[in-house]
Design a protein around this motif. Structure first.
Motif, PDB file in Angstrom:
ATOM      1  N   ALA A  99      49.887  59.794  17.505  1.00  0.00           N
ATOM      2  CA  ALA A  99      50.552  60.776  16.654  1.00  0.00           C
ATOM      3  C   ALA A  99      50.689  62.045  17.485  1.00  0.00           C
ATOM      4  O   ALA A  99      50.042  62.179  18.529  1.00  0.00           O
ATOM      5  CB  ALA A  99      49.753  61.039  15.371  1.00  0.00           C
ATOM      6  N   PRO A 100      51.544  62.991  17.065  1.00  0.00           N
ATOM      7  CA  PRO A 100      51.711  64.208  17.859  1.00  0.00           C
ATOM      8  C   PRO A 100      50.397  64.917  18.177  1.00  0.00           C
ATOM      9  O   PRO A 100      50.243  65.471  19.267  1.00  0.00           O
ATOM     10  CB  PRO A 100      52.609  65.071  16.975  1.00  0.00           C
ATOM     11  CG  PRO A 100      53.422  64.078  16.213  1.00  0.00           C
ATOM     12  CD  PRO A 100      52.497  62.936  15.940  1.00  0.00           C
ATOM     13  N   ASN A 101      49.451  64.889  17.248  1.00  0.00           N
ATOM     14  CA  ASN A 101      48.172  65.562  17.455  1.00  0.00           C
ATOM     15  C   ASN A 101      46.994  64.594  17.351  1.00  0.00           C
ATOM     16  O   ASN A 101      45.922  64.963  16.887  1.00  0.00           O
ATOM     17  CB  ASN A 101      48.000  66.701  16.443  1.00  0.00           C
ATOM     18  CG  ASN A 101      49.037  67.782  16.620  1.00  0.00           C
ATOM     19  OD1 ASN A 101      49.243  68.286  17.716  1.00  0.00           O
ATOM     20  ND2 ASN A 101      49.708  68.151  15.531  1.00  0.00           N
ATOM     21  N   LYS A 105      55.469  64.604  22.500  1.00  0.00           N
ATOM     22  CA  LYS A 105      54.869  63.564  21.659  1.00  0.00           C
ATOM     23  C   LYS A 105      55.204  63.796  20.180  1.00  0.00           C
ATOM     24  O   LYS A 105      54.652  63.134  19.308  1.00  0.00           O
ATOM     25  CB  LYS A 105      53.350  63.561  21.834  1.00  0.00           C
ATOM     26  CG  LYS A 105      52.878  63.562  23.285  1.00  0.00           C
ATOM     27  CD  LYS A 105      53.347  62.364  24.069  1.00  0.00           C
ATOM     28  CE  LYS A 105      52.825  62.401  25.504  1.00  0.00           C
ATOM     29  NZ  LYS A 105      53.339  61.297  26.324  1.00  0.00           N
ATOM     30  N   ASP A 106      56.125  64.733  19.921  1.00  0.00           N
ATOM     31  CA  ASP A 106      56.447  65.129  18.552  1.00  0.00           C
ATOM     32  C   ASP A 106      57.938  64.883  18.292  1.00  0.00           C
ATOM     33  O   ASP A 106      58.764  65.783  18.479  1.00  0.00           O
ATOM     34  CB  ASP A 106      56.100  66.602  18.349  1.00  0.00           C
ATOM     35  CG  ASP A 106      56.229  67.030  16.900  1.00  0.00           C
ATOM     36  OD1 ASP A 106      56.484  66.159  16.044  1.00  0.00           O
ATOM     37  OD2 ASP A 106      56.082  68.230  16.618  1.00  0.00           O
ATOM     38  N   PRO A 107      58.334  63.666  17.876  1.00  0.00           N
ATOM     39  CA  PRO A 107      59.752  63.332  17.708  1.00  0.00           C
ATOM     40  C   PRO A 107      60.543  64.274  16.806  1.00  0.00           C
ATOM     41  O   PRO A 107      61.670  64.624  17.151  1.00  0.00           O
ATOM     42  CB  PRO A 107      59.711  61.907  17.132  1.00  0.00           C
ATOM     43  CG  PRO A 107      58.435  61.345  17.626  1.00  0.00           C
ATOM     44  CD  PRO A 107      57.467  62.503  17.626  1.00  0.00           C
ATOM     45  N   PRO A 108      60.015  64.693  15.621  1.00  0.00           N
ATOM     46  CA  PRO A 108      60.825  65.589  14.795  1.00  0.00           C
ATOM     47  C   PRO A 108      61.288  66.842  15.530  1.00  0.00           C
ATOM     48  O   PRO A 108      62.395  67.333  15.292  1.00  0.00           O
ATOM     49  CB  PRO A 108      59.880  65.944  13.638  1.00  0.00           C
ATOM     50  CG  PRO A 108      58.975  64.774  13.531  1.00  0.00           C
ATOM     51  CD  PRO A 108      58.760  64.315  14.942  1.00  0.00           C
ATOM     52  N   ALA A 109      60.455  67.352  16.436  1.00  0.00           N
ATOM     53  CA  ALA A 109      60.815  68.572  17.155  1.00  0.00           C
ATOM     54  C   ALA A 109      62.056  68.360  18.006  1.00  0.00           C
ATOM     55  O   ALA A 109      63.006  69.155  17.948  1.00  0.00           O
ATOM     56  CB  ALA A 109      59.640  69.032  18.025  1.00  0.00           C
ATOM     57  N   ARG A 128      35.313  66.643  21.234  1.00  0.00           N
ATOM     58  CA  ARG A 128      35.878  67.017  19.935  1.00  0.00           C
ATOM     59  C   ARG A 128      35.986  68.529  19.783  1.00  0.00           C
ATOM     60  O   ARG A 128      36.881  69.034  19.100  1.00  0.00           O
ATOM     61  CB  ARG A 128      35.041  66.422  18.799  1.00  0.00           C
ATOM     62  CG  ARG A 128      35.087  64.898  18.777  1.00  0.00           C
ATOM     63  CD  ARG A 128      34.373  64.336  17.553  1.00  0.00           C
ATOM     64  NE  ARG A 128      34.284  62.891  17.627  1.00  0.00           N
ATOM     65  CZ  ARG A 128      35.286  62.058  17.359  1.00  0.00           C
ATOM     66  NH1 ARG A 128      36.453  62.557  16.990  1.00  0.00           N
ATOM     67  NH2 ARG A 128      35.114  60.753  17.456  1.00  0.00           N
ATOM     68  N   SER A 129      35.080  69.244  20.433  1.00  0.00           N
ATOM     69  CA  SER A 129      35.122  70.703  20.376  1.00  0.00           C
ATOM     70  C   SER A 129      36.239  71.277  21.240  1.00  0.00           C
ATOM     71  O   SER A 129      36.966  72.171  20.815  1.00  0.00           O
ATOM     72  CB  SER A 129      33.775  71.283  20.825  1.00  0.00           C
ATOM     73  OG  SER A 129      33.828  72.694  20.908  1.00  0.00           O
ATOM     74  N   LEU A 130      36.388  70.731  22.450  1.00  0.00           N
ATOM     75  CA  LEU A 130      37.378  71.257  23.391  1.00  0.00           C
ATOM     76  C   LEU A 130      38.782  70.697  23.155  1.00  0.00           C
ATOM     77  O   LEU A 130      39.781  71.391  23.344  1.00  0.00           O
ATOM     78  CB  LEU A 130      36.938  70.949  24.824  1.00  0.00           C
ATOM     79  CG  LEU A 130      35.650  71.624  25.308  1.00  0.00           C
ATOM     80  CD1 LEU A 130      35.236  71.060  26.668  1.00  0.00           C
ATOM     81  CD2 LEU A 130      35.842  73.132  25.398  1.00  0.00           C
ATOM     82  N   TYR A 131      38.845  69.439  22.743  1.00  0.00           N
ATOM     83  CA  TYR A 131      40.134  68.762  22.598  1.00  0.00           C
ATOM     84  C   TYR A 131      40.187  68.048  21.247  1.00  0.00           C
ATOM     85  O   TYR A 131      40.011  66.820  21.174  1.00  0.00           O
ATOM     86  CB  TYR A 131      40.338  67.762  23.746  1.00  0.00           C
ATOM     87  CG  TYR A 131      39.944  68.322  25.091  1.00  0.00           C
ATOM     88  CD1 TYR A 131      40.695  69.316  25.708  1.00  0.00           C
ATOM     89  CD2 TYR A 131      38.776  67.875  25.743  1.00  0.00           C
ATOM     90  CE1 TYR A 131      40.315  69.855  26.928  1.00  0.00           C
ATOM     91  CE2 TYR A 131      38.398  68.401  26.964  1.00  0.00           C
ATOM     92  CZ  TYR A 131      39.163  69.397  27.548  1.00  0.00           C
ATOM     93  OH  TYR A 131      38.777  69.923  28.750  1.00  0.00           O
ATOM     94  N   PRO A 132      40.427  68.795  20.172  1.00  0.00           N
ATOM     95  CA  PRO A 132      40.406  68.198  18.830  1.00  0.00           C
ATOM     96  C   PRO A 132      41.466  67.131  18.611  1.00  0.00           C
ATOM     97  O   PRO A 132      41.365  66.348  17.662  1.00  0.00           O
ATOM     98  CB  PRO A 132      40.625  69.405  17.908  1.00  0.00           C
ATOM     99  CG  PRO A 132      41.255  70.450  18.779  1.00  0.00           C
ATOM    100  CD  PRO A 132      40.694  70.233  20.139  1.00  0.00           C
ATOM    101  N   GLU A 133      42.483  67.087  19.476  1.00  0.00           N
ATOM    102  CA  GLU A 133      43.505  66.050  19.316  1.00  0.00           C
ATOM    103  C   GLU A 133      42.978  64.660  19.660  1.00  0.00           C
ATOM    104  O   GLU A 133      43.604  63.654  19.318  1.00  0.00           O
ATOM    105  CB  GLU A 133      44.738  66.368  20.183  1.00  0.00           C
ATOM    106  CG  GLU A 133      44.488  66.378  21.681  1.00  0.00           C
ATOM    107  CD  GLU A 133      44.115  67.751  22.217  1.00  0.00           C
ATOM    108  OE1 GLU A 133      44.506  68.077  23.354  1.00  0.00           O
ATOM    109  OE2 GLU A 133      43.429  68.499  21.495  1.00  0.00           O
TER     110      GLU A 133
END
Length: 320
Positions: A245-247, A147-151, A278-283
């Protein structure tokens, strides 16, 4: 880090290749110079997209600006095809139809050797960064699921650059050994084909993210398990996620609450669910909950054109 390394390497290599192309008249070197220049512009666009995508949400864009990164990644893919592959193909056809002898081949090989060192270093940095993020997935699977195109754009650009260097070296060598300058044009056409293939792959993946791709199915399953463990939840029916977004992920849950619960108790259950997510999966930056009975949810999925996949995720229509 990987983008900055690629930018530095491409800028230095582009200058050297343009000087070599002007001195030698090589079509392959001209193609490589344009290739490096396009890559340099691409890194600048990616850095611009990264800076724009991290802006906080506002009233006009309540879910933030994360998709700007996907937009600029798609633009990068178009530039690789239109400028990189297009100019390389033009130079290649011209030099095949009207061959021109290569002058000062030693300059070409010297610049290609230096380019190999710079591009190889950038490629290694990009591969290490992408390898750390792919976990236990294979390289191709990690690319398809990233999910992170620049990478992955940096890795593909540098890989194409290395292949282009070898193609240019092979074409120049063949032209010198055979005395047929058309091999120089053939090398430029090979570089154009490499760039067109890379551009097609990058455009496909960037487009999927830009128009709205689901998050990792493992995340969907984890959210459903978490929701099932909330007091008052009878059943976690289904989930829809969108990667913005990636995150950053937006998730919509269909939950069946016990009929005995009153409105304040349902509200308390939703607050607890949001806290845990939100605690377990901040993304997960936005979470929407739809109270919906199991029977209604099942009927809607049955009537909808799509069916749930193994992750339990359904189309928005199936969620009603």
């Amino acid at each position: 880090m990987a983008v900055w390394a690629a930018l530095t390497g491409n800028l230095m290599v582009a200058v050297a290749k343009f000087v070599a192309a002007a001195i030698t008249g090589s079509a392959a070197m001209t193609s490589e110079a344009v290739h490096s220049l396009v890559d340099t512009v691409n890194e600048l666009l990616l850095l611009y997209g990264i800076s724009r995508s991290v802006r906080p949400a506002d009233r006009a864009h309540p879910l933030g600006y994360g998709r700007e990164l996907y937009f600029w990644s798609f633009v990068v893919a178009l530039l690789i095809f239109a400028l990189g592959a297009g100019v390389s193909a033009y130079e290649g056809f011209n030099h095949v139809l009207v061959p021109q002898p290569i002058e000062r081949p030693a300059v070409i090989f010297a610049v290609l050797a230096a380019s190999l060192a710079f591009e190889g270093t950038s490629w290694w940095i990009g591969m290490r960064a992408f390898g750390a993020a792919k976990r236990n997935l294979g390289w191709w699977e990690a690319f398809r699921k990233s999910k992170d195109p620049p990478a992955f754009i940096v890795v593909f650009e540098d890989s194409a650059a290395l292949l282009g260097i070898f193609a240019a070296a092979a074409g120049t060598t063949a032209a010198l050994l055979t005395g047929d300058a058309r091999w120089d044009g053939v090398a430029s056409l090979v570089i154009a084909a490499i760039l067109a293939g890379v551009a097609a792959l990058l455009a496909r993946e960037s487009k999927a993210l830009l128009i709205g791709e689901r998050a990792d199915p493992a995340l969907s399953e984890a959210i459903l398990r978490t929701a099932s463990g909330i007091a008052g939840v009878c059943s976690a029916n289904s989930i829809v996620t969108i990667q913005i977004a990636p995150n950053s992920v937006v998730a919509t849950l269909s939950l069946d609450f016990f009929d005995t619960l009153r409105a304040p108790e349902i509200e308390q259950a939703v607050v607890e669910l949001e806290r845990r997510i939100r605690s377990l999966y901040p993304e997960v930056t936005a979470l929407f909950v739809k109270p919906q009975s199991v029977l209604v949810a099942s009927q809607l999925r049955k009537d909808a054109p799509g069916t749930p996949d193994p992750s339990g995720e359904t189309s928005p229509l199936a969620d009603g």
